[in-house]
Design a protein around this motif. Structure first.
Motif, PDB file in Angstrom:
ATOM      1  N   ILE A   1       0.858  -1.175   0.000  1.00 17.74           N
ATOM      2  CA  ILE A   1       0.000   0.000   0.000  1.00 17.74           C
ATOM      3  C   ILE A   1       0.903   1.237   0.000  1.00 17.74           C
ATOM      4  O   ILE A   1       1.525   1.562   1.007  1.00 17.74           O
ATOM      5  CB  ILE A   1      -0.941   0.029   1.217  1.00 17.74           C
ATOM      6  N   MET A   2       0.976   1.888  -1.135  1.00 12.10           N
ATOM      7  CA  MET A   2       1.826   3.084  -1.262  1.00 12.10           C
ATOM      8  C   MET A   2       0.990   4.351  -1.394  1.00 12.10           C
ATOM      9  O   MET A   2       1.431   5.415  -0.960  1.00 12.10           O
ATOM     10  CB  MET A   2       2.739   2.934  -2.482  1.00 12.10           C
ATOM     11  N   THR A   3      -0.176   4.214  -1.995  1.00 11.84           N
ATOM     12  CA  THR A   3      -1.040   5.379  -2.241  1.00 11.84           C
ATOM     13  C   THR A   3      -2.466   5.032  -1.832  1.00 11.84           C
ATOM     14  O   THR A   3      -3.323   4.805  -2.685  1.00 11.84           O
ATOM     15  CB  THR A   3      -0.995   5.801  -3.718  1.00 11.84           C
ATOM     16  N   PRO A   4      -2.713   4.965  -0.527  1.00 13.18           N
ATOM     17  CA  PRO A   4      -4.074   4.602  -0.094  1.00 13.18           C
ATOM     18  C   PRO A   4      -5.095   5.639  -0.510  1.00 13.18           C
ATOM     19  O   PRO A   4      -4.832   6.841  -0.426  1.00 13.18           O
ATOM     20  CB  PRO A   4      -3.945   4.512   1.423  1.00 13.18           C
ATOM     21  N   ASP A   5      -6.234   5.157  -0.929  1.00  6.42           N
ATOM     22  CA  ASP A   5      -7.319   6.051  -1.333  1.00  6.42           C
ATOM     23  C   ASP A   5      -8.291   6.309  -0.185  1.00  6.42           C
ATOM     24  O   ASP A   5      -8.921   7.377  -0.129  1.00  6.42           O
ATOM     25  CB  ASP A   5      -8.075   5.439  -2.517  1.00  6.42           C
ATOM     26  N   TYR A   6      -8.431   5.345   0.704  1.00  2.54           N
ATOM     27  CA  TYR A   6      -9.387   5.458   1.799  1.00  2.54           C
ATOM     28  C   TYR A   6      -8.796   4.856   3.070  1.00  2.54           C
ATOM     29  O   TYR A   6      -8.042   3.885   3.010  1.00  2.54           O
ATOM     30  CB  TYR A   6     -10.698   4.736   1.456  1.00  2.54           C
ATOM     31  N   TRP A   7      -9.211   5.448   4.210  1.00  2.00           N
ATOM     32  CA  TRP A   7      -8.772   4.974   5.515  1.00  2.00           C
ATOM     33  C   TRP A   7      -9.988   4.749   6.405  1.00  2.00           C
ATOM     34  O   TRP A   7     -10.998   5.472   6.313  1.00  2.00           O
ATOM     35  CB  TRP A   7      -7.890   6.015   6.199  1.00  2.00           C
ATOM     36  N   GLY A   8      -9.855   3.781   7.292  1.00  2.00           N
ATOM     37  CA  GLY A   8     -10.816   3.642   8.366  1.00  2.00           C
ATOM     38  C   GLY A   8     -10.423   4.500   9.545  1.00  2.00           C
ATOM     39  O   GLY A   8      -9.366   5.159   9.539  1.00  2.00           O
TER      40      GLY A   8
END
Length: 122
Positions: free
Chosen positions: A106-113
């Motif tokens: 995961i280098m460029t996450p689009d969404y986070w919890g």
């Protein structure tokens, strides 16, 4: 838009186990690689584990290899992190992240919890 919700954190004794869940809504989780990250007080966030969109590839940071297992059930739109033989140094807020690029890491996450607290203590 993807909403991620973690659950399953809590207080556990050293040597115990917990299973974290990362449930998605708003989109099909199977389109995303998913990573678990953790951040302990006073420390930088670190990547713990990753699973590709298909589930064919997984990766772990060295400190959890052999103890943690990441898996996914795309029919349930959920990714899991089974944590065994927990140690006090595993204490942290654990968060999941979704990346539209389907491969790990995961280098460029689009969404986070929002994260879930894991505390390992006697």
């Amino acid at each position: 838009q993807v909403q991620l919700v973690e659950s399953g954190g809590g207080l556990v004794q050293p040597g115990g186990s917990l299973t974290l869940s990362c449930a998605a809504s708003g989109s099909t989780l199977g389109n995303y690689a998913i990573g678990w990250f953790r951040q302990a007080p006073g420390k930088e966030r670190e990547g713990v584990s990753c699973i590709s969109a298909s589930g064919a590839t997984t990766d772990y940071t060295d400190s959890v290899k052999g103890r943690f297992t990441i898996s996914r059930d795309n029919t349930k739109n959920t990714v899991y992190l089974q944590m065994n033989s927990l140690k006090p140094e595993d204490t942290a807020v654990y968060s999941c992240a979704a990346q539209s690029f389907r491969l790990c890491p995961i280098m460029t996450p689009d969404y986070w919890g929002q994260g879930t607290q894991v505390t390992v203590s006697s």
